[in-house]
Design a protein around this motif. Sequence first.
Motif, short mmCIF file in Angstrom:
data_model
loop_
_atom_site.label_atom_id
_atom_site.label_comp_id
_atom_site.label_asym_id
_atom_site.label_seq_id
_atom_site.Cartn_x
_atom_site.Cartn_y
_atom_site.Cartn_z
N LEU A 1 0.83 -1.21 0.00
CA LEU A 1 0.00 0.00 0.00
C LEU A 1 0.86 1.26 0.00
CD1 LEU A 1 -2.72 -1.19 2.52
CD2 LEU A 1 -3.09 -0.69 0.11
N LEU A 2 1.99 1.21 0.71
CA LEU A 2 2.88 2.37 0.72
C LEU A 2 3.53 2.58 -0.65
CD1 LEU A 2 4.15 4.58 2.51
CD2 LEU A 2 6.02 2.99 3.00
N CYS A 3 3.96 1.48 -1.28
CA CYS A 3 4.58 1.59 -2.61
C CYS A 3 3.59 2.08 -3.67
CB CYS A 3 5.16 0.24 -3.02
SG CYS A 3 6.59 -0.29 -2.07
N CYS A 4 2.31 1.87 -3.42
CA CYS A 4 1.28 2.31 -4.36
C CYS A 4 0.57 3.56 -3.84
CB CYS A 4 0.29 1.19 -4.61
SG CYS A 4 1.03 -0.27 -5.38
N GLN B 1 5.09 3.62 -9.14
CA GLN B 1 4.52 2.58 -8.28
C GLN B 1 5.04 1.20 -8.68
OE1 GLN B 1 0.33 3.26 -8.89
NE2 GLN B 1 0.15 4.62 -7.11
N VAL B 2 5.09 0.95 -9.98
CA VAL B 2 5.59 -0.35 -10.46
C VAL B 2 7.05 -0.55 -10.07
CG1 VAL B 2 6.21 -1.63 -12.55
CG2 VAL B 2 3.95 -0.61 -12.34
N ALA B 3 7.87 0.46 -10.33
CA ALA B 3 9.30 0.34 -10.04
C ALA B 3 9.55 0.15 -8.55
CB ALA B 3 10.05 1.58 -10.55
N LEU B 4 8.86 0.93 -7.73
CA LEU B 4 9.08 0.84 -6.28
C LEU B 4 8.56 -0.48 -5.73
CD1 LEU B 4 10.26 2.44 -3.95
CD2 LEU B 4 7.98 3.39 -3.53
N ALA C 1 16.67 3.88 -11.48
CA ALA C 1 17.18 4.41 -10.21
C ALA C 1 16.56 5.77 -9.91
CB ALA C 1 18.70 4.51 -10.28
N GLN C 2 16.44 6.60 -10.93
CA GLN C 2 15.83 7.92 -10.74
C GLN C 2 14.36 7.80 -10.35
OE1 GLN C 2 16.58 9.94 -14.42
NE2 GLN C 2 18.73 10.36 -13.97
N ARG C 3 13.65 6.88 -10.99
CA ARG C 3 12.24 6.69 -10.68
C ARG C 3 12.06 6.26 -9.22
NH1 ARG C 3 10.47 3.22 -16.05
NH2 ARG C 3 10.51 4.97 -17.53
N ILE C 4 12.88 5.32 -8.79
CA ILE C 4 12.79 4.82 -7.43
C ILE C 4 13.15 5.92 -6.43
CG2 ILE C 4 13.78 3.19 -5.77
CD1 ILE C 4 14.03 1.20 -8.11
N SER C 5 14.21 6.66 -6.74
CA SER C 5 14.64 7.74 -5.85
C SER C 5 13.56 8.81 -5.73
CB SER C 5 15.94 8.36 -6.37
OG SER C 5 16.34 9.45 -5.57
N ARG C 6 12.99 9.20 -6.86
CA ARG C 6 11.93 10.21 -6.82
C ARG C 6 10.70 9.70 -6.08
NH1 ARG C 6 13.54 11.44 -12.33
NH2 ARG C 6 11.91 10.03 -13.06
N ALA C 7 10.40 8.41 -6.25
CA ALA C 7 9.24 7.84 -5.57
C ALA C 7 9.42 7.88 -4.06
CB ALA C 7 9.03 6.39 -6.03
N VAL D 1 -1.29 -2.21 -10.13
CA VAL D 1 0.16 -2.29 -10.31
C VAL D 1 0.58 -3.74 -10.57
CG1 VAL D 1 2.35 -2.15 -9.06
CG2 VAL D 1 0.79 -0.20 -9.08
N LEU D 2 0.05 -4.68 -9.81
CA LEU D 2 0.38 -6.09 -10.03
C LEU D 2 -0.07 -6.55 -11.42
CD1 LEU D 2 -0.55 -7.54 -6.52
CD2 LEU D 2 1.73 -7.09 -7.42
N TYR D 3 -1.22 -6.05 -11.86
CA TYR D 3 -1.73 -6.39 -13.19
C TYR D 3 -0.84 -5.79 -14.28
CZ TYR D 3 -5.39 -7.28 -16.73
OH TYR D 3 -6.09 -7.73 -17.81
N LEU D 4 -0.37 -4.55 -14.07
CA LEU D 4 0.54 -3.93 -15.03
C LEU D 4 1.84 -4.73 -15.15
CD1 LEU D 4 0.30 -0.10 -14.19
CD2 LEU D 4 -0.56 -1.25 -16.24
N ILE D 5 2.37 -5.17 -14.01
CA ILE D 5 3.61 -5.95 -14.03
C ILE D 5 3.39 -7.25 -14.80
CG2 ILE D 5 5.24 -7.23 -12.58
CD1 ILE D 5 4.69 -5.12 -10.38
#
Length: 403
Positions: free
Chosen positions: A105-108, A117-120, A145-151, A180-184
């Motif tokens: 829930l936190l990652c999303c 959300q997907v990357a994190l 890495a940038q996406r995760i850092s920004r998230a 998010v799980l469905y996107l992955i």
Amino acid sequence: MSTRVEGLLRDLAPQVLGALVRRYGGFDTCEDAVQEALLAAATQWPAEGVPANPKAWLITVASRRRIELWKRDSARMRREEAAAQLEPADPEPAPGVDDTLTLLLLCCHPSLTPVSQVALTLRAVGGLTTAEIARAFLVPEATVAQRISRAKQRIKASGAEFRMPPAAERAERMAAVLHVLYLIFNEGYTASSGAALHRVELTSEAIRLTRQLREQLPDDGEVAGLLALMLLTDARRPARTGRDGALIPLAEQDRTRWDAEAIAEGVALITETLRTAPVGPYQLQAAIAAVHDEAARAEDTDWQEILTLYDLLASIAPGPMVTLNRIVALAMVRGPEAGLAALAEAEAEPALAGHHRLHAVRAHLLDLAGDRQAARDQYELAARRTLSVPEQRYLEARARQLS
């Protein structure tokens, strides 16, 4: 690293991260500490053996690293005493608590974009490294890495706490988790770009995470529906490409190569869920997949039942792909002319205008209607507009067959 150790680390990663965030706070620092603990385990366990309590081992190592990072980034003289008090007296903090759902829930978090959300989620809950995520999505590692850092920065700036959201927010947040799980899963099953049709590491990870979610929410019909949908869809993967990697459409697949065990599990799951839970879109999609999978031959497919299910799905969760798939079912029940008429109306939707799958569906229906020249033109147009190499080759091959 052995498959057993790798699988164990992936399963334990969200539990360890949840334990640290619950005790110390600071998602980003705790996530860094857990990644270092996982790296240490991947190096030591194959040589020294897996400890008797691997979760406690990881929590202890990650906790010590978390404290080192905290000390480094803090005013040491003022906070040394406070840091010492953080040293875990118990080798396994929060031993009876599994925070995987809270972590998902936190990652999303709603402040994040779906891409973030997907990357994190893959990093924090799935335990994938930044390099693995980058390879799976065919993007530079620096981009991930940038996406995760920004998230992580955005989560921190939003003031989000590591706890279950209020009841009023929970349904919306759970919908984001399932999305998010469905996107992955979808990116793994039909890669949006690149030379490979499948990215098995993504479909496998999506199924694994959804299983974990179902363990925590066994009565949630949509979680069960999503897991059933993934199982029933992924069961066809062995027959979906030829030896040369070429795409084989559903109607032409060798169904003896489908994964019978996954189909049986998926059918049992969706049958029970539809009987006991309120109906939702993932359940309806799983029911459609089950109708396809239970047909021994393509000509045995109950298209009337599929059309009925798509009508229900379109009424509660309309979308461009639902529209296209319903049109195919309509054509199979009432004829290609009815499908082409519906497609002409659907083309007005901005999300479908110019989409390669709209042209592919039109080509298929024109072929069924006997207009080979128009069908060939549409297949060629669809091939030019897709970024997936296997889909492009398949569409070009269909066009050549109509020459």
